[in-house]
Design an enzyme around this catalytic site. Structure first.
Site, PDB file in Angstrom:
ATOM      1  N   HIS A 157      50.185  46.622-142.173  1.00 43.04           N
ATOM      2  CA  HIS A 157      50.305  45.283-142.767  1.00 43.04           C
ATOM      3  C   HIS A 157      50.828  44.336-141.679  1.00 43.04           C
ATOM      4  CE1 HIS A 157      49.416  46.928-146.573  1.00 43.04           C
ATOM      5  NE2 HIS A 157      50.530  46.688-147.236  1.00 43.04           N
ATOM      6  N   CYS A 200      56.201  47.728-149.659  1.00 42.02           N
ATOM      7  CA  CYS A 200      55.953  47.823-148.215  1.00 42.02           C
ATOM      8  C   CYS A 200      56.066  46.469-147.500  1.00 42.02           C
ATOM      9  CB  CYS A 200      54.585  48.431-147.949  1.00 42.02           C
ATOM     10  SG  CYS A 200      53.299  47.804-149.025  1.00 42.02           S
TER      11      CYS A 200
END
Ligand code: NAP
Ligand code: 3JN
Length: 345
Positions: A249, A129
């Protein structure tokens, strides 16, 4: 092939549930969707948009008649079943690190390198990711101005460590608020037996350390970025940190371009027109990306664009995305869509 039979391995997990949601939301051309997990969840029913799906145990026969199998149940399960699924006729889109660095297996972010999908042996790897959002944001810059160096620091949400880590943050936050002792049982993951609280904390370790002093999450970012950009010579370094955020994130990305005389406005105009990117960059109005506002969104958000004060080709930017969406589920579904488009040609 106008419609395809789909399977999701790890369908009950944090990533797997988002893959199902994205397939339905994007009207993916599926004739059937089979949900697979461990024996523990066999018989459970998952409901999305009023549609019910029964969960089955993953066994080799699960892949008979499956055209596309999304895997997100950890590397060990991918190693156990991915080749079996291919033998039985499926193309595997694997969300784990099991095959990412295998030379013959494409590692794909469609906005960057969809072309490598033209040659595959049945398994296609979805990157980590943290890598996905960084390369998506850097690609338009790399394409126009070249790239020599990347130094990234991440601020990663607990959902990246799975459904249990989301529960741990919630439990510890309640313990903190009730002045109780904090019970740390899970984070940092992959690290053995020593755990630290994540509530009201920042843990500069994601996964175990290797002998170089880097963690495996950091090494994934370094190695996967070079593979996706097909640039072994690129200088990349990373520091990965877990913070008490549920989803999204964030990354502070320093990069040096190849061309001279590039301005922040030049960089911004490339980003504004790039697919999958939303620029939020206005200091006057305090407009910049934040993980709280990226939750549930498909885009990679970019802001805080600045020139480095000392390096003529150096820039800084702040990159945020929902790690379970573009960082995992959406990118996998986009790979499947690109694959179907490639096969039609
Ligand atoms: P999670 O929430 O803990 O879910 C794990 C999933 O794996 C569950 O569906 C679980 O099913 C299933 N599973 C466990 N053991 C199994 C078995 N023996 N056979 C079949 N299924 C089994 O984890 P997650 O966050 O969704 O992550 C899952 C994996 O996806 C990670 O390990 C990682 O490899 C990958 N991932 C990739 C990214 C990325 O950066 N692209 C991000 C996060 C995760 P049960 O409900 O039956 O236990
Ligand atoms: O911690 C995060 O924010 C991302 C975690 C990803 C992850 C977690 C467990 C195993 C991975 C991954 O995708 O690299 C893996 C793995 O498959 O190695």
């Amino acid at each position: 092939m106008s419609t395809v039979n789909v399977a999701i391995v790890g369908a009950t997990g944090a990533v797997g549930t988002k893959i199902l949601e994205k397939l339905l939301e994007r009207n993916f051309p599926s004739s059937s969707i089979k949900l697979l997990a461990s024996k523990r969840s066999a018989g459970n029913v998952i409901e999305v948009d009023g549609k019910q799906f029964a969960v089955e145990e993953t066994v080799p026969e699960s892949f008979d008649d499956v055209d596309i199998a999304f895997f997100s149940a950890g590397g060990a399960i991918s190693k156990m079943f991915a080749e079996e699924a291919v033998k039985r006729g499926a193309v595997v889109i694997d969300n784990t690190s099991a095959f990412r660095m295998t030379e013959t297996i494409p590692l794909v972010v469609p906005e960057v390198n969809a072309d490598v999908l033209q040659e595959h042996n049945g398994i296609i790897a979805n990157p980590n990711c943290s890598t996905i959002q960084m390369v998506t944001a850097l690609e338009p810059i790399r394409e126009k101005f070249g790239l020599n160096r990347i130094i990234v620091s991440t601020y990663q949400a607990v959902s990246g460590a799975g459904a249990e880590a989301i529960d741990e943050l919630e439990i510890q936050s309640n313990q903190f608020n009730n002045r109780q002792e904090i019970d740390a049982k899970l984070l940092p993951t992959g690290a053995g037996e020593k755990f630290y609280p994540i509530s009201f904390n920042a843990i500069p370790q994601i996964d175990a350390f290797d002998s170089s002093g880097y963690t495996f999450e950091e090494l994934k970012m370094i190695n996967e970025t070079k593979k996706i950009f097909n640039m072994n010579e690129l200088h990349v370094s990373a520091t990965c940190v877990r913070i008490p955020v549920v989803s999204g994130h964030s990354e502070s990305v320093y990069f040096e371009v190849d061309k001279e005389g590039v301005s922040v406005d030049d960089i911004r105009s490339e980003l504004v027109n790039a697919p999958g990117i939303v620029v939020q960059d206005d200091a006057k109005t305090q407009h910049y990306p934040m993980p709280l506002f990226s939750e549930g969104k498909d885009d990679v958000f970019v802001g805080r664009l600045r020139k480095d004060p000392d390096h003529p080709a150096g820039f800084h930017m702040w990159v945020v995305t929902d790690n379970l969406i573009k960082g995992a589920a959406l990118n996998s579904v986009q790979i499947a869509e690109s694959l179907l488009a490639t096969e039609k040609k």
